[in-house]
Write a protein that holds these residues in place. Structure first.
Motif, PDB file in Angstrom:
ATOM      1  N   GLU A   1      44.388  22.199  43.227  1.00  0.00           N
ATOM      2  CA  GLU A   1      43.990  21.834  41.796  1.00  0.00           C
ATOM      3  C   GLU A   1      45.035  21.678  40.780  1.00  0.00           C
ATOM      4  O   GLU A   1      46.012  22.460  40.624  1.00  0.00           O
ATOM      5  N   PHE A   2      44.968  20.287  40.452  1.00  0.00           N
ATOM      6  CA  PHE A   2      46.028  19.935  39.632  1.00  0.00           C
ATOM      7  C   PHE A   2      45.929  18.505  38.725  1.00  0.00           C
ATOM      8  O   PHE A   2      44.625  18.068  39.002  1.00  0.00           O
ATOM      9  N   VAL A   3      46.480  18.153  37.901  1.00  0.00           N
ATOM     10  CA  VAL A   3      46.278  16.817  37.195  1.00  0.00           C
ATOM     11  C   VAL A   3      47.290  15.893  37.881  1.00  0.00           C
ATOM     12  O   VAL A   3      48.497  15.961  38.237  1.00  0.00           O
ATOM     13  N   HIS A   4      46.470  14.708  38.130  1.00  0.00           N
ATOM     14  CA  HIS A   4      47.094  13.531  38.937  1.00  0.00           C
ATOM     15  C   HIS A   4      48.507  13.356  38.208  1.00  0.00           C
ATOM     16  O   HIS A   4      48.177  13.034  36.826  1.00  0.00           O
ATOM     17  N   PRO A   5      49.576  13.072  38.852  1.00  0.00           N
ATOM     18  CA  PRO A   5      50.751  12.833  38.175  1.00  0.00           C
ATOM     19  C   PRO A   5      50.865  11.496  37.726  1.00  0.00           C
ATOM     20  O   PRO A   5      51.860  11.343  37.028  1.00  0.00           O
ATOM     21  N   VAL A   6      49.929  10.762  38.000  1.00  0.00           N
ATOM     22  CA  VAL A   6      50.143   9.257  37.596  1.00  0.00           C
ATOM     23  C   VAL A   6      48.935   9.028  36.788  1.00  0.00           C
ATOM     24  O   VAL A   6      49.084   8.440  35.440  1.00  0.00           O
ATOM     25  N   ARG A   7      47.790   9.164  37.263  1.00  0.00           N
ATOM     26  CA  ARG A   7      46.492   8.846  36.456  1.00  0.00           C
ATOM     27  C   ARG A   7      46.186   9.953  35.505  1.00  0.00           C
ATOM     28  O   ARG A   7      45.180   9.496  34.738  1.00  0.00           O
ATOM     29  N   ARG A   8      46.757  10.794  35.551  1.00  0.00           N
ATOM     30  CA  ARG A   8      46.619  12.046  34.621  1.00  0.00           C
ATOM     31  C   ARG A   8      45.118  12.510  34.382  1.00  0.00           C
ATOM     32  O   ARG A   8      44.480  12.996  33.435  1.00  0.00           O
ATOM     33  N   GLU A   9      44.481  12.483  35.485  1.00  0.00           N
ATOM     34  CA  GLU A   9      43.171  12.789  35.800  1.00  0.00           C
ATOM     35  C   GLU A   9      42.793  14.275  36.623  1.00  0.00           C
ATOM     36  O   GLU A   9      43.908  14.277  37.485  1.00  0.00           O
ATOM     37  N   PRO A  10      42.064  14.946  36.502  1.00  0.00           N
ATOM     38  CA  PRO A  10      42.096  16.317  37.167  1.00  0.00           C
ATOM     39  C   PRO A  10      41.708  16.038  38.522  1.00  0.00           C
ATOM     40  O   PRO A  10      40.848  15.212  38.935  1.00  0.00           O
ATOM     41  N   VAL A  11      42.316  16.736  39.695  1.00  0.00           N
ATOM     42  CA  VAL A  11      41.972  16.407  40.924  1.00  0.00           C
ATOM     43  C   VAL A  11      41.877  17.756  41.634  1.00  0.00           C
ATOM     44  O   VAL A  11      42.354  18.616  41.221  1.00  0.00           O
ATOM     45  N   ARG A  12      40.768  18.056  42.441  1.00  0.00           N
ATOM     46  CA  ARG A  12      40.352  19.191  43.194  1.00  0.00           C
ATOM     47  C   ARG A  12      39.987  18.953  44.573  1.00  0.00           C
ATOM     48  O   ARG A  12      39.109  18.175  44.553  1.00  0.00           O
ATOM     49  N   ILE A  13      40.969  19.734  45.495  1.00  0.00           N
ATOM     50  CA  ILE A  13      40.508  19.344  46.955  1.00  0.00           C
ATOM     51  C   ILE A  13      40.134  20.616  47.634  1.00  0.00           C
ATOM     52  O   ILE A  13      41.190  21.489  47.340  1.00  0.00           O
ATOM     53  N   THR A  14      39.071  20.669  48.388  1.00  0.00           N
ATOM     54  CA  THR A  14      39.000  21.857  48.951  1.00  0.00           C
ATOM     55  C   THR A  14      38.868  21.402  50.791  1.00  0.00           C
ATOM     56  O   THR A  14      38.275  20.378  50.953  1.00  0.00           O
ATOM     57  N   ALA A  15      39.653  22.203  51.298  1.00  0.00           N
ATOM     58  CA  ALA A  15      39.837  22.118  52.817  1.00  0.00           C
ATOM     59  C   ALA A  15      38.794  22.845  53.702  1.00  0.00           C
ATOM     60  O   ALA A  15      38.938  23.894  53.516  1.00  0.00           O
ATOM     61  N   PRO A  16      37.964  22.188  54.462  1.00  0.00           N
ATOM     62  CA  PRO A  16      36.996  22.895  55.397  1.00  0.00           C
ATOM     63  C   PRO A  16      37.729  23.797  56.192  1.00  0.00           C
ATOM     64  O   PRO A  16      38.966  23.458  56.733  1.00  0.00           O
ATOM     65  N   VAL A  17      37.144  24.941  56.727  1.00  0.00           N
ATOM     66  CA  VAL A  17      37.809  25.866  57.632  1.00  0.00           C
ATOM     67  C   VAL A  17      37.902  25.119  59.080  1.00  0.00           C
ATOM     68  O   VAL A  17      37.244  24.391  59.240  1.00  0.00           O
ATOM     69  N   PRO A  18      38.876  25.978  59.965  1.00  0.00           N
ATOM     70  CA  PRO A  18      38.656  25.280  61.336  1.00  0.00           C
ATOM     71  C   PRO A  18      37.251  25.274  61.892  1.00  0.00           C
ATOM     72  O   PRO A  18      36.726  26.541  62.104  1.00  0.00           O
ATOM     73  N   ALA A  19      36.661  24.341  62.426  1.00  0.00           N
ATOM     74  CA  ALA A  19      35.604  24.404  63.006  1.00  0.00           C
ATOM     75  C   ALA A  19      35.456  24.875  64.098  1.00  0.00           C
ATOM     76  O   ALA A  19      34.236  25.531  64.762  1.00  0.00           O
TER      77      ALA A  19
END
Length: 234
Positions: free
Chosen positions: A199-217
C-alpha cells in the motif's frame, strides 16, 4: 518461474508480481534464473522492445517466501520508490502460518537482530546487543485451524529474516521454516510466509495504490485460511 498471470498490477511506471515460493527475486552467485531477468525477457517479447529493458527492484523477499514484489519500470519511479522505502511510506502486510499460537492475540514485537552472514540466518535478542539492529513488527492472530495459526503482520522495520526470526524468538516458528525451528519442511522448500499487501501513493500519479496477492493455490492450508480469514487485516 514467472508467468504473465502472476502480474497483479502494471502501468507505465510500476509492475507488481505475485512471486512463487522458491523463486529468486534477483540473480545471486548460484547463477540460477531470477524473477528480475524473467520479467525483463517477458516485457521485451510482449512489447517488442529494442535494446535493454529497464526494470528496477524496489524491495526483495526471501527465496522461500511467496507474495507481492514491487518493481519499477522507469528510472524516475525507481528513485522515488527507493526514497519512499527509506521514509517508511510503503506499507507491507504479510501473512504467516505458525506452528504455535502466540501468547497474545495481538502485540508489537521489538527485538535486536544480529545477522550471521556465514550461516545466512539472523538471531533476535530481547535487549540491545553489539551489532544488533532494532527490529519492530505488529502482529494480529487472524484465525486458527486444527494445528496451525494465521497471523497478519505489519513490518515497521526491514531487517534480514526479520519476521522469521522474531516469530521464532517468541516460540512460534513459521510452518516449513526449518532454519528457524519448524518441525518439518514443505514440498518444494517454501515456507508459509506470504507478502499479502502493498500500500502506497503512486510515485508519479500521486494516487493511492493497494495491491493484495492471492495465496499459493496449490497449498490447501493457505486456501483454507484465505477462505476463512481473507477479509481480515488485508
Amino acid at each position: 518461474m514467472f508467468r504473465p498471470e502472476d502480474i497483479l498490477y502494471e502501468d507505465n511506471h510500476l509492475l507488481v508480481v505475485n512471486k512463487h515460493a522458491g523463486d529468486l527475486v534477483q540473480p545471486d552467485p548460484s547463477g540460477e534464473s531470477a524473477l528480475e531477468d524473467q520479467i525483463k525477457a517477458f516485457l521485451k517479447r510482449r512489447d517488442d522492445k529494442p535494446g535493454e529493458v529497464f526494470l528496477g527492484v524496489v524491495h526483495r523477499i526471501d527465496r522461500p517466501v511467496s507474495g507481492a514484489v514491487l518493481f519499477a519500470k522507469t528510472s524516475k519511479a525507481l528513485v522515488r520508490l527507493n526514497e519512499m522505502i527509506r521514509r517508511g511510506e510503503i506499507g507491507k502486510t504479510y501473512w504467516a502460518v505458525t506452528e504455535r499460537m502466540p501468547g497474545k492475540t495481538e502485540d508489537t514485537l521489538v527485538h535486536y537482530i544480529v545477522r550471521d552472514g556465514k550461516s545466512n540466518r539472523s538471531r533476535a535478542y530481547d535487549r540491545p546487543v553489539k551489532e544488533g539492529k532494532e527490529a519492530r513488527l505488529e502482529y494480529t492472530v487472524l484465525g486458527s485451524g486444527e494445528r496451525y495459526h494465521l497471523l497478519g503482520i505489519r513490518l515497521l522495520t526491514g531487517r534480514h529474516h526479520q519476521i522469521r526470526c522474531q516469530l521464532a524468538r517468541i516460540g512460534c516458528p513459521i510452518r516449513g521454516d526449518l532454519k528457524y525451528g519448524a518441525a518439518r519442511s514443505l514440498p518444494g522448500g517454501g515456507i508459509s510466509l506470504h507478502s499479502r499487501t502493498l500500500e502506497f501513493v503512486h510515485p508519479v500519479r500521486r494516487e493511492p495504490v493497494r495491491i493484495t496477492a492471492p495465496v499459493p493455490a496449490e497449498d490447501r492450508l493457505w486456501v483454507f485460511f484465505e477462505e476463512t480469514c481473507g477479509g481480515k487485516n488485508d
